[in-house]
Design an enzyme around this catalytic site. Structure first.
Site, short mmCIF file in Angstrom:
data_model
loop_
_atom_site.label_atom_id
_atom_site.label_comp_id
_atom_site.label_asym_id
_atom_site.label_seq_id
_atom_site.Cartn_x
_atom_site.Cartn_y
_atom_site.Cartn_z
N LYS A 102 -13.88 -4.63 4.30
CA LYS A 102 -14.76 -3.46 4.19
C LYS A 102 -16.20 -3.75 4.62
O LYS A 102 -16.93 -2.83 4.98
CB LYS A 102 -14.74 -2.92 2.76
CG LYS A 102 -13.42 -2.29 2.36
CD LYS A 102 -13.47 -1.72 0.96
CE LYS A 102 -12.13 -1.13 0.55
NZ LYS A 102 -12.17 -0.56 -0.81
N SER A 153 0.81 -1.22 0.00
CA SER A 153 0.00 0.00 0.00
C SER A 153 0.84 1.27 0.00
O SER A 153 1.84 1.38 0.71
CB SER A 153 -0.93 0.02 1.21
OG SER A 153 -1.66 1.24 1.26
N GLU A 154 0.40 2.26 -0.78
CA GLU A 154 1.05 3.56 -0.82
C GLU A 154 0.44 4.53 0.19
O GLU A 154 0.86 5.68 0.29
CB GLU A 154 0.94 4.15 -2.23
CG GLU A 154 1.72 3.36 -3.28
CD GLU A 154 1.61 3.95 -4.68
OE1 GLU A 154 1.02 5.04 -4.82
OE2 GLU A 154 2.11 3.33 -5.63
N GLY A 196 -17.85 -7.18 -4.42
CA GLY A 196 -17.51 -6.94 -3.03
C GLY A 196 -17.79 -5.51 -2.60
O GLY A 196 -18.54 -4.78 -3.26
N GLY A 197 -17.17 -5.10 -1.49
CA GLY A 197 -17.40 -3.77 -0.95
C GLY A 197 -17.04 -2.65 -1.91
O GLY A 197 -17.77 -1.66 -2.03
N SER A 198 -15.95 -2.79 -2.64
CA SER A 198 -15.55 -1.76 -3.60
C SER A 198 -16.54 -1.66 -4.75
O SER A 198 -16.86 -0.57 -5.22
CB SER A 198 -14.15 -2.07 -4.15
OG SER A 198 -13.18 -1.98 -3.13
N ASP A 233 -14.04 6.08 -0.20
CA ASP A 233 -13.79 5.57 -1.56
C ASP A 233 -14.81 6.16 -2.53
O ASP A 233 -14.49 6.46 -3.68
CB ASP A 233 -13.91 4.04 -1.59
CG ASP A 233 -12.67 3.34 -1.09
OD1 ASP A 233 -11.60 3.97 -1.08
OD2 ASP A 233 -12.77 2.16 -0.73
N GLY A 265 -6.06 3.22 -9.98
CA GLY A 265 -6.70 3.70 -8.76
C GLY A 265 -5.92 4.70 -7.94
O GLY A 265 -6.33 5.03 -6.82
#
Length: 258
Positions: free
Chosen positions: A65, A14-15, A127-129, A101, A234
Site C-alpha cells: 500500500k 482474499s474474498e 503500516g498503511g492500514s 479503505d 473487516g
C-alpha cells in the site's frame, strides 16, 4: 471485457474476487476480477503491462500500500495525506491512486451505528492500514488516538509529531480505550494462531475491531468477546471499499458504487 484485480503477497485467501465478480454480474458490468500474487520484484512488470493486459484498475493490499505510491501520477485526497493507496484507476496516460479503505472503514462504523466522537482509541500497527484508520478516526472526531507498534521509532516517521506512539510491549492499560483496532496481519489467514496484543483488561462494552476478516472471528476477537466487548471483523469494510473502488473504475460511476 476489462480486467480488475488485487495485488499483494500471499493473498489467495482474499474474498475480493467473489465480492467484485458478483457485483459485476448483477449490474452487467463488463469487468472481471482476479488475484495477482506478486513478489516485490514483479511489481515493475505488472505496472508496465497494465494496458497490454487490459487492466482497468486494481486494488492493493499488504504489503504494497505504500510501495505503490512511486508508480502513481496522481494521488487523490485523502490518500495523499494518509500516504497509502489501496485502489488504483488505470487511465490512458496515467495511474491515479485512491484510498477506499478510508471510506470502507467509516461506512462500516456507520453500519454498526458506532459513534466514535470523543472515543479514546488504540490502533495496533503502523503500516498503511494503520495510517488510514488514524485519519478516519480523526475525521470522525475521536478524542484521543494512540498507536502501538513493534517498532515505535520507525512508526514515528510515518505519523504526525503530536501522535502518541508506544511500543506494543509497554501498553498494558487497555481499560482506558473505547475502541481498539487491529491493523496488522496478525490473527489473519497467514497468522491464525497469533494475537497482536493481550486483552486481559478492557473496558466493558469496548469496541474491538480486527481489520482481518479471515477467519471470521480471530483469536483477538474471541478473547475480546469473552471479555464483554462488541466485536467487528473487516468484512463490511472490505465490501464497502470494494463498491467505492468499482465506482472509481467505471467511467460515470455505477448505481451503489459510491
Amino acid at each position: 471485457m476489462y480486467t480488475t484485480g488485487l495485488i499483494g503477497k500471499n493473498i489467495n485467501y482474499s474474498e475480493s474476487p467473489e465480492i467484485h465478480n458478483n457485483y459485476y454480474k448483477k449490474n452487467n458490468i463488463p469487468f472481471f476480477y482476479k488475484i495477482f500474487n506478486l513478489k516485490q520484484d514483479q511489481i515493475d512488470d505488472f505496472i508496465k503491462n497494465l494496458h497490454k493486459n487490459n487492466i482497468k484498475g486494481f486494488n492493493v493490499t499488504i504489503p504494497y500500500k505504500e510501495t505503490i505510491l512511486q508508480y502513481l501520477n496522481d494521488i487523490v485526497y485523502p490518500a495523499d495525506k494518509i500516504g497509502a493507496v489501496n485502489t488504483v484507476a488505470v487511465q490512458e496516460d496515467k495511474l491515479i491512486g485512491y484510498n477506499t479503505d478510508y471510506i470502507g472503514f467509516i461506512k462500516s462504523l456507520q453500519y454498526y451505528n458506532i459513534q466514535v466522537k470523543n472515543f479514546k482509541c488504540l490502533i495496533i500497527g503502523s503500516g498503511g492500514s494503520a495510517k488510514c484508520i488514524y485519519y478516519a478516526l480523526k475525521e470522525l472526531n475521536a478524542r484521543d488516538i494512540c498507536i502501538v507498534s513493534r517498532n515505535p521509532e520507525k512508526a514515528r516517521l510515518k505519523f504526525e509529531k503530536k501522535v502518541k506512539i508506544l511500543n506494543i510491549k509497554d501498553e498494558n492499560k487497555l481499560d482506558r480505550y473505547d475502541l481498539i483496532v487491529n491493523c496488522t496481519p496478525i490473527g489473519g489467514p497467514n497468522l491464525k494462531e497469533q494475537k497482536p496484543i493481550e486483552l486481559k483488561e478492557i473496558k466493558k462494552n469496548c469496541v474491538v475491531y480486527d481489520l482481518n476478516y479471515t477467519p471470521k472471528r480471530s483469536k483477538l476477537l474471541k478473547e475480546a468477546k469473552e471479555n464483554g466487548a462488541f466485536i467487528i471483523n473487516g468484512e463490511k469494510m472490505l465490501i464497502f471499499q470494494a463498491y467505492s473502488a468499482i465506482g472509481l473504475w467505471c467511467l460515470n460511476g455505477i448505481k451503489g458504487g459510491r
